[in-house]
Design a protein around this motif. Structure first.
Motif, PDB file in Angstrom:
ATOM      1  N   GLN A  80       0.853  -1.181   0.000  1.00 42.94           N
ATOM      2  CA  GLN A  80       0.000   0.000   0.000  1.00 42.94           C
ATOM      3  C   GLN A  80       0.889   1.230   0.000  1.00 42.94           C
ATOM      4  N   LEU A  81       0.559   2.152  -0.892  1.00 43.40           N
ATOM      5  CA  LEU A  81       1.275   3.421  -1.002  1.00 43.40           C
ATOM      6  C   LEU A  81       0.323   4.532  -0.608  1.00 43.40           C
ATOM      7  N   ALA A  82       0.774   5.388   0.289  1.00 45.73           N
ATOM      8  CA  ALA A  82      -0.031   6.500   0.779  1.00 45.73           C
ATOM      9  C   ALA A  82       0.630   7.822   0.399  1.00 45.73           C
ATOM     10  N   THR A  83      -0.212   8.841   0.205  1.00 48.23           N
ATOM     11  CA  THR A  83       0.306  10.182  -0.041  1.00 48.23           C
ATOM     12  C   THR A  83      -0.534  11.217   0.686  1.00 48.23           C
ATOM     13  N   TRP A  84       0.113  12.328   0.968  1.00 51.27           N
ATOM     14  CA  TRP A  84      -0.518  13.492   1.578  1.00 51.27           C
ATOM     15  C   TRP A  84       0.084  14.739   0.948  1.00 51.27           C
ATOM     16  N   ILE A  85      -0.695  15.777   0.847  1.00 52.85           N
ATOM     17  CA  ILE A  85      -0.150  17.101   0.538  1.00 52.85           C
ATOM     18  C   ILE A  85       0.184  17.728   1.880  1.00 52.85           C
ATOM     19  N   VAL A  86       1.450  18.073   2.063  1.00 51.32           N
ATOM     20  CA  VAL A  86       1.888  18.585   3.356  1.00 51.32           C
ATOM     21  C   VAL A  86       2.240  20.075   3.306  1.00 51.32           C
ATOM     22  N   ALA A  87       2.270  20.653   2.107  1.00 50.59           N
ATOM     23  CA  ALA A  87       2.534  22.091   2.001  1.00 50.59           C
ATOM     24  C   ALA A  87       2.011  22.607   0.667  1.00 50.59           C
ATOM     25  N   CYS A  88       1.524  23.830   0.722  1.00 51.01           N
ATOM     26  CA  CYS A  88       1.130  24.580  -0.476  1.00 51.01           C
ATOM     27  C   CYS A  88       1.415  26.037  -0.145  1.00 51.01           C
ATOM     28  N   ASP A  89       2.400  26.620  -0.821  1.00 48.30           N
ATOM     29  CA  ASP A  89       2.800  27.983  -0.467  1.00 48.30           C
ATOM     30  C   ASP A  89       1.832  29.041  -0.983  1.00 48.30           C
ATOM     31  N   GLY A  90       0.828  28.607  -1.780  1.00 48.61           N
ATOM     32  CA  GLY A  90      -0.163  29.557  -2.284  1.00 48.61           C
ATOM     33  C   GLY A  90       0.329  30.387  -3.442  1.00 48.61           C
ATOM     34  N   PHE A  92       3.610  29.223  -5.781  1.00 47.51           N
ATOM     35  CA  PHE A  92       4.248  28.467  -6.863  1.00 47.51           C
ATOM     36  C   PHE A  92       4.403  26.971  -6.608  1.00 47.51           C
ATOM     37  N   SER A  93       4.253  26.514  -5.367  1.00 43.55           N
ATOM     38  CA  SER A  93       4.654  25.126  -5.108  1.00 43.55           C
ATOM     39  C   SER A  93       3.735  24.388  -4.147  1.00 43.55           C
ATOM     40  N   ILE A  94       3.801  23.055  -4.267  1.00 47.11           N
ATOM     41  CA  ILE A  94       3.195  22.161  -3.295  1.00 47.11           C
ATOM     42  C   ILE A  94       4.226  21.081  -2.963  1.00 47.11           C
ATOM     43  N   THR A  95       4.023  20.449  -1.816  1.00 42.49           N
ATOM     44  CA  THR A  95       4.887  19.358  -1.394  1.00 42.49           C
ATOM     45  C   THR A  95       4.020  18.175  -1.003  1.00 42.49           C
ATOM     46  N   ARG A  96       4.420  17.011  -1.482  1.00 42.81           N
ATOM     47  CA  ARG A  96       3.743  15.760  -1.139  1.00 42.81           C
ATOM     48  C   ARG A  96       4.678  14.887  -0.318  1.00 42.81           C
ATOM     49  N   ARG A  97       4.070  14.114   0.544  1.00 40.72           N
ATOM     50  CA  ARG A  97       4.804  13.105   1.309  1.00 40.72           C
ATOM     51  C   ARG A  97       4.221  11.746   0.947  1.00 40.72           C
ATOM     52  N   PHE A  98       5.054  10.707   1.012  1.00 44.40           N
ATOM     53  CA  PHE A  98       4.650   9.357   0.638  1.00 44.40           C
ATOM     54  C   PHE A  98       5.193   8.352   1.641  1.00 44.40           C
ATOM     55  N   GLN A  99       4.448   7.256   1.810  1.00 50.36           N
ATOM     56  CA  GLN A  99       4.921   6.100   2.564  1.00 50.36           C
ATOM     57  C   GLN A  99       4.471   4.850   1.823  1.00 50.36           C
ATOM     58  N   LEU A 100       5.338   3.853   1.780  1.00 49.21           N
ATOM     59  CA  LEU A 100       5.027   2.574   1.154  1.00 49.21           C
ATOM     60  C   LEU A 100       5.208   1.476   2.200  1.00 49.21           C
ATOM     61  N   GLN A 101       4.168   0.646   2.359  1.00 46.48           N
ATOM     62  CA  GLN A 101       4.216  -0.445   3.331  1.00 46.48           C
ATOM     63  C   GLN A 101       3.819  -1.759   2.668  1.00 46.48           C
ATOM     64  N   ARG A 102       4.407  -2.826   3.175  1.00 46.46           N
ATOM     65  CA  ARG A 102       4.009  -4.163   2.756  1.00 46.46           C
ATOM     66  C   ARG A 102       2.838  -4.579   3.648  1.00 46.46           C
ATOM     67  N   LYS A 103       1.797  -5.148   3.042  1.00 45.72           N
ATOM     68  CA  LYS A 103       0.573  -5.467   3.788  1.00 45.72           C
ATOM     69  C   LYS A 103       0.744  -6.578   4.826  1.00 45.72           C
ATOM     70  N   LEU A 110       9.400   2.463   2.288  1.00 45.62           N
ATOM     71  CA  LEU A 110       9.836   3.724   1.677  1.00 45.62           C
ATOM     72  C   LEU A 110       9.188   4.898   2.381  1.00 45.62           C
ATOM     73  N   ASN A 111       9.968   5.924   2.616  1.00 44.08           N
ATOM     74  CA  ASN A 111       9.482   7.256   2.974  1.00 44.08           C
ATOM     75  C   ASN A 111       9.987   8.179   1.886  1.00 44.08           C
ATOM     76  N   ALA A 112       9.121   9.062   1.399  1.00 46.95           N
ATOM     77  CA  ALA A 112       9.534   9.938   0.308  1.00 46.95           C
ATOM     78  C   ALA A 112       8.819  11.276   0.402  1.00 46.95           C
ATOM     79  N   ARG A 113       9.396  12.215  -0.311  1.00 44.26           N
ATOM     80  CA  ARG A 113       8.832  13.562  -0.380  1.00 44.26           C
ATOM     81  C   ARG A 113       9.145  14.101  -1.778  1.00 44.26           C
ATOM     82  N   THR A 114       8.166  14.794  -2.352  1.00 43.62           N
ATOM     83  CA  THR A 114       8.365  15.418  -3.659  1.00 43.62           C
ATOM     84  C   THR A 114       7.894  16.863  -3.588  1.00 43.62           C
ATOM     85  N   TRP A 115       8.730  17.744  -4.116  1.00 42.20           N
ATOM     86  CA  TRP A 115       8.394  19.157  -4.239  1.00 42.20           C
ATOM     87  C   TRP A 115       8.008  19.415  -5.690  1.00 42.20           C
TER      88      TRP A 115
END
Length: 144
Positions: A80-90, A92-103, A110-115
């Motif tokens: 299972q892969l999860a995501t959240w929006i953790v920032a939006c500067d209003g 130019f940008s947003i930031t997402r966070r991710f986690q991947l787990q085995r069921k 995995l822990n990840a973040r994308t700008w």
């Protein structure tokens, strides 16, 4: 599953043989592909489809990925892969966070973040977030 943040957007992933590399585990590039897929699925669920992006002549493009590989996944694993929006500067940008787990064992893989940065599709140049993006992404923010 135990997630780091509340109310994740979650997708199920069944690891196929095509995802496996010479080391007999999931290739690192697959994790990145899954992150891209869930980002689109979450945006669409929020009401921002590729069609809407095109109508607004705006896109959220990757500025930076940060991926922490914690453990391997293997053929046949149910994840299972999860995501959240953790920032939006209003602006130019947003930031997402991710986690991947085995069921089957709740192992965090995995822990990840994308700008993401906002650009005009027509020119590729940085542009301000449209009001619609600010509202939709801004309202989806989950506090870390």
């Amino acid at each position: 599953m135990k997630w780091a943040l509340p109310d994740p957007f979650v997708t199920d992933i069944d690891v196929t043989d095509e995802a496996i590399d010479a080391y007999r585990h999931v290739n690192n590039s697959e994790y990145l592909r899954w992150i891209e897929q869930i980002s689109w699925a979450h945006s669409e669920a929020l009401g921002l489809s590729l069609k809407r992006y095109r109508e607004l002549d705006r896109a959220m493009v990757v500025h930076r990925h940060e991926l922490d590989y914690l453990a391997p996944a293997y053929a046949g694993d149910a994840l299972q892969l999860a995501t959240w929006i953790v920032a939006c500067d209003g602006r130019f940008s947003i930031t997402r966070r991710f986690q991947l787990q085995r069921k089957h064992d709740d192992k965090m893989l995995l822990n990840a973040r994308t700008w993401f940065a906002c650009v005009a599709l027509s020119s590729g140049r940085p542009k301000r977030l449209p009001d619609e993006y600010r509202t939709i992404y801004g309202n989806a923010i989950v506090e870390e």
